[in-house]
Design a protein around this motif. Structure first.
Motif, short mmCIF file in Angstrom:
data_model
loop_
_atom_site.label_atom_id
_atom_site.label_comp_id
_atom_site.label_asym_id
_atom_site.label_seq_id
_atom_site.Cartn_x
_atom_site.Cartn_y
_atom_site.Cartn_z
N ILE A 127 -74.38 118.61 37.54
CA ILE A 127 -73.35 119.43 38.17
C ILE A 127 -73.45 120.86 37.65
CG2 ILE A 127 -70.90 119.69 38.65
CD1 ILE A 127 -72.06 117.06 39.70
N ALA A 128 -73.53 121.84 38.53
CA ALA A 128 -73.71 123.23 38.14
C ALA A 128 -72.59 123.70 37.21
CB ALA A 128 -73.78 124.12 39.37
N GLY A 129 -72.98 124.35 36.10
CA GLY A 129 -72.03 124.94 35.18
C GLY A 129 -71.13 123.96 34.45
N TRP A 130 -71.51 122.68 34.43
CA TRP A 130 -70.67 121.66 33.82
C TRP A 130 -69.24 121.70 34.40
CZ3 TRP A 130 -71.64 117.64 30.42
CH2 TRP A 130 -72.91 117.61 29.85
N ASP A 131 -69.14 121.99 35.68
CA ASP A 131 -67.84 122.04 36.36
C ASP A 131 -67.45 120.62 36.75
OD1 ASP A 131 -65.58 122.52 37.85
OD2 ASP A 131 -66.64 123.49 39.51
N ILE A 132 -66.99 119.84 35.76
CA ILE A 132 -66.80 118.42 36.00
C ILE A 132 -65.39 117.95 35.70
CG2 ILE A 132 -69.22 117.87 35.58
CD1 ILE A 132 -68.43 116.89 32.80
N THR A 133 -64.99 116.93 36.44
CA THR A 133 -63.84 116.09 36.11
C THR A 133 -64.41 114.74 35.71
OG1 THR A 133 -63.65 115.19 38.34
CG2 THR A 133 -62.47 117.26 37.87
N ILE A 134 -63.54 113.80 35.38
CA ILE A 134 -64.05 112.48 35.01
C ILE A 134 -64.78 111.83 36.18
CG2 ILE A 134 -61.92 111.22 35.56
CD1 ILE A 134 -62.58 109.51 32.99
N GLY A 154 -84.39 119.82 39.72
CA GLY A 154 -84.02 120.62 38.56
C GLY A 154 -83.02 121.72 38.88
N VAL A 155 -82.41 121.63 40.05
CA VAL A 155 -81.41 122.61 40.48
C VAL A 155 -80.04 121.94 40.49
CG1 VAL A 155 -80.65 124.16 42.30
CG2 VAL A 155 -83.10 123.82 41.89
N PRO A 156 -79.14 122.34 39.60
CA PRO A 156 -77.81 121.69 39.55
C PRO A 156 -77.09 121.80 40.90
CG PRO A 156 -78.16 123.02 37.59
CD PRO A 156 -79.28 123.35 38.53
N CYS A 157 -76.27 120.81 41.18
CA CYS A 157 -75.56 120.72 42.45
C CYS A 157 -74.08 121.04 42.27
CB CYS A 157 -75.73 119.33 43.04
SG CYS A 157 -75.03 118.00 42.02
#
Length: 273
Positions: A148-155, A24-27
């Motif tokens: 992914i922590a903070g929705w810091d995402i690419t595709i 439950g801890v975002p990466c």
């Protein structure tokens, strides 16, 4: 990156995402573990997740299409759709509260769901093929989530993370496709009674049917086509809304009806124990 090295990177990325889901801890973003902008490598991570889920006894029930709305693409900084796998344990019956802590960083979006009555095995399906194969449509709420922590995402990150799948809620009244113009439907999403998102069927790749055709063709070319009984979440009709404990969401899609989702509060859950 050599094949053995790539295989190791795929395994490592899958392990990082699995640990985030378990704890439950975002990466941190996993894109740094994979070749830059390598979407195929990201899908390899996703396939590893799906294979492990099936081996654990989870039952696949369909697919979701992501990143179909220009508004959502702008929110996440991507420019193409993706897909992920749906499992039976992701389906939440309408009216059943979603337990606090079940998801890491939930957001809600309203969609058109198609339920197939026949396989779609062709690599070049037509609209007629899709219409014949679809048993009915339903209004749906997809509760997306990111490991992914903070929705810091690419595709690359979202594809590896099973297209940021979380949970989904389906409306209960099936509508045959000859009774609704999916391109022209209008959607309104409310959060605790306040409108937080609007959109139309045309905001989903031009039409939810266009999105479904893209998915059917893509999966057939991969040798894993859509099958009778599959649920297809065709993609957001408008921007996502961040969900919090105690929130109540309701989406109305003209011609399809209304679907609702409720998030339990930790206080309420504690009081009931």
């Amino acid at each position: 990156m050599s094949a053995p090295t790539l295989a190791g990177a795929v395994t490592e990325a899958a392990a990082v995402l699995a640990e985030a889901a378990r704890t439950g801890v975002p990466c941190p973003p996993v894109r740094s573990l994979l070749p830059e902008a390598d979407v195929e490598a990201a899908y390899a991570v996703q396939r590893l997740y799906v294979d492990r889920a099936v081996a654990e006894g989870r039952r696949p029930v369909g697919r979701k299409i992501g990143l179909t709305s220009p508004a959502v693409q702008r929110q996440l900084g991507v420019d193409r759709p993706d897909f992920g796998a749906l499992f039976a344990d992701m389906a939440v019956p309408e009216g059943e509260p979603i337990a606090a802590g079940r998801l890491l960083q939930p957001k809600v979006e309203a969609e058109v769901a198609l339920v197939l009555g026949a396989d779609l095995p062709h690599r070049d399906p037509t609209v007629a093929d899709l219409l014949r194969a679809t048993a009915f449509a339903l209004p749906a709420l997809e509760i997306v989530d990111s490991r992914i922590a903070g929705w810091d995402i690419t595709i690359v990150d979202t594809v590896a993370d099973n297209a940021s799948c979380g949970l989904f809620v389906l409306g209960g009244t099936p509508v045959p496709l000859d009774r609704v113009d999916l391109r022209g439907v209008r959607m309104t999403l409310t959060q605790n009674g306040e409108t937080v998102s609007r959109g139309t069927g045309a905001d989903c790749l031009g039409s939810p049917l266009t999105a479904a055709l893209w998915l059917a063709s893509t999966l057939a070319r991969l040798g894993d086509p859509l099958r009778a009984g599959d649920v297809v979440l065709t993609g957001a009709l408008g921007p996502m809304a961040v969900a919090a404990e105690g929130d109540a969401f309701s989406a109305h899609i003209e011609g399809l009806g209304t679907v609702e989702a409720v998030f339990a509060s930790a206080t309420a859950e504690g009081a009931g124990t």
